[in-house]
Design an enzyme around this catalytic site. Structure first.
Site, PDB file in Angstrom:
ATOM      1  N   SER A   1      -9.800  19.014  11.982  1.00  0.00           N
ATOM      2  CA  SER A   1      -9.420  20.363  11.550  1.00  0.00           C
ATOM      3  C   SER A   1      -8.255  20.871  12.412  1.00  0.00           C
ATOM      4  O   SER A   1      -7.177  20.272  12.385  1.00  0.00           O
ATOM      5  CB  SER A   1     -10.652  21.272  11.596  1.00  0.00           C
ATOM      6  OG  SER A   1     -10.402  22.477  10.917  1.00  0.00           O
ATOM      7  N   HIS A  35      -8.883  20.044   5.610  1.00  0.00           N
ATOM      8  CA  HIS A  35      -9.767  20.618   4.580  1.00  0.00           C
ATOM      9  C   HIS A  35      -9.001  20.649   3.259  1.00  0.00           C
ATOM     10  O   HIS A  35      -9.085  21.614   2.495  1.00  0.00           O
ATOM     11  CB  HIS A  35     -10.198  22.041   4.947  1.00  0.00           C
ATOM     12  CG  HIS A  35     -10.894  22.167   6.262  1.00  0.00           C
ATOM     13  ND1 HIS A  35     -12.219  21.854   6.442  1.00  0.00           N
ATOM     14  CD2 HIS A  35     -10.429  22.545   7.476  1.00  0.00           C
ATOM     15  CE1 HIS A  35     -12.559  22.060   7.711  1.00  0.00           C
ATOM     16  NE2 HIS A  35     -11.490  22.471   8.359  1.00  0.00           N
ATOM     17  N   GLU A  86     -11.806  16.664   3.902  1.00  0.00           N
ATOM     18  CA  GLU A  86     -12.935  16.686   4.837  1.00  0.00           C
ATOM     19  C   GLU A  86     -13.615  15.310   4.911  1.00  0.00           C
ATOM     20  O   GLU A  86     -13.562  14.537   3.963  1.00  0.00           O
ATOM     21  CB  GLU A  86     -13.941  17.760   4.414  1.00  0.00           C
ATOM     22  CG  GLU A  86     -13.371  19.162   4.585  1.00  0.00           C
ATOM     23  CD  GLU A  86     -14.360  20.273   4.268  1.00  0.00           C
ATOM     24  OE1 GLU A  86     -15.478  19.982   3.813  1.00  0.00           O
ATOM     25  OE2 GLU A  86     -13.995  21.457   4.468  1.00  0.00           O
TER      26      GLU A  86
END
Lengths: 316, 316
Positions: free
Chosen positions: B134, B176, B203
């Site tokens: 992330s 994401h 993800e």
């Protein structure tokens, strides 16, 4: 109807759903204009919708507000209806045929291959504005996305293709493109059939096609075109719902004002209006440059020249 | 640190967030393996996170479960911390540096241009596995997406770029990617800077880069690469938050097993494991074809030959 005989004299509208019905209304205004403006005789086909007369009432209100001469509804609600020559004949005088949103499988199920579909083709061939919004957009191409799931990443079995009207050839049209995150399903369809041009239309946006292959974009969002000409994919081998390899797809995101040649698969032009502030700035810079050029030419001639220029500059 | 001296001996991990921490764990397993497996000494850098020790505890548990020799946390929580040579020195023996998720602006704000960043570069140069998930993925490239809004359609001002670590050059990494519908913001960044390679990571998926430019995909989703080499855009002219023209972007969606050359911007290979059922089918077809070939060769020789073949076939 022999597919090879389909005319392309009309204007095709593939609208991504949720087009503005109050205020700006650029998409529906463009439809009325293409249908003949004050002489427009529009037939609304609400067969995809699960709503009753109210969906027709909305379009009657907005098309009339936009100046259409007449707006009526013709609603085949079964394959038997669409086989009825009298129902089909009600499209004979239409200068616009507008299919509402709803479930596009109803449209394909009831209409494709019937006299009613032939009447839509005939209207298009004689120059009418033909198309629709949401489900009514998906049905216009020869291959129709029936349903599918959202998501950016293309996956095996994430969508289903069936047969569309074929007003647009070699293409598949998806709608609510940005709002429902449909990159993945459009890419997956092009990965499985790289000859198909994928066309994703945002809400309140229309892909307007003239002369069979000249696409222009109208409305608030963009039209995304996926060209698989040079695409490499594992779509023939990927298992179950695995992400698909899609390497080398060419993407075109086309906002309002863009023109795209669907046959050559290239951008024709994009007209960008110059903002007012910039116009003023460009003019000021130009006049400045002209002054500077004069200064350079006059250099060394006379000190009074500079004094005069300076005074002139200060007056502005 | 002189950017030109950055080594690329290590393995870079850009993970799209939400990587599996139980059961399969293919992404984190690949990280531990690249960090040396049973000899892995992993430093977790949780600076981006707003969580306390618990985020460290999770990664300590999972990296140890995957066999790492040691896992410790080093957490600069301000620029002053990251300037501290003693804190930076704690990376000296690391064979893996893993940055957690959170807010990537914390990472860029605290770390970039400090001895701590130099220590990460040094670890990478000497062969460590370096990267994160992330926010910890966004920071690895030289240009970092700081924040932005979701949506498929690229729009002016939908995202903000700032300076990243520069372990990966000429690229911007978004994470994401599928789950938060980030096509639009990645396309908008590439439209504004077509030299940048846009890399969107889903993800539970990692873009793993070796030798500085050889990308391999690990995990459940896909890595999407946007190449603007031939891109036409109006990003220099589009107003406010208008949709951007992005024509001619090349897209590569790369599921696990794909290899991509970031310098040449081309697919290297995609290995598709043959499913067991298909292997059996191919073998059956091959043996069938061999039998058919024998039949053709034997044609007309003897009716008993066919009788024999038929009996053999029935026995299977």
């Amino acid at each position: 109807m022999d597919e090879r005989e389909t005319g392309t004299a009309g204007t095709l509208f593939a609208i991504g759903g949720a087009e503005a019905k109050l205020r700006r209304r650029s998409v529906l205004r463009a439809f009325v204009t293409a249908a003949g403006g004050e002489r427009a005789r529009i037939v609304v086909v609400p067969s995809a919708s699960s709503l009753g007369p109210e969906v027709v009432e909305v379009y009657q209100a907005v098309f009339r507000a936009l100046g259409a001469a007449s707006v009526e509804a013709v609603r085949p609600d079964s394959r038997a209806d669409a086989q009825d020559p009298e129902l089909a004949a009600r499209l004979d005088d239409a200068t616009g045929v507008f299919m509402t949103g709803g479930n596009q499988l109803k449209l394909s199920n009831f209409i494709i291959g019937t006299p009613f579909a032939d009447a839509i083709h005939a209207a298009y061939a004689r120059g009418a504005a033909v198309g629709g919004t949401s489900a009514g957009a998906s049905i216009v191409a020869d291959h129709m996305i029936a349903f599918g799931s959202g998501g950016s990443t293309p996956k095996q079995r994430m969508s289903q293709l069936s047969v569309g009207l074929g007003l647009l050839r070699g293409a598949v049209v998806d709608q609510h493109f940005e709002q429902r995150n449909r990159y993945g399903r459009l890419l997956s369809l092009v990965a499985q059939s790289p000859s198909l041009l994928g066309i994703g239309v945002d809400e309140d946006t229309a892909a307007v096609v003239r002369d069979g292959d000249q696409l222009e974009v109208v409305g608030r969002g963009a039209v995304t075109v996926v060209d698989g000409t040079h695409l490499i994919s594992n779509a023939y081998a990927a298992q179950r719902t695995a992400p698909l390899l899609v390497s080398g797809a060419t993407i075109h995101v086309l906002p309002a004002g863009s023109r795209f040649d669907l046959s050559r698969r290239t951008l024709v032009q994009h007209v960008e209006p110059l903002p007012d502030a910039e116009v003023a700035e460009v003019r000021a810079a130009e006049s400045d440059l002209r002054g500077l050029a004069r200064d350079i030419a006059a250099e060394g001639i006379s000190p009074t020249h500079y004094a005069r220029r300076l005074r002139r500059g200060q007056r502005h």
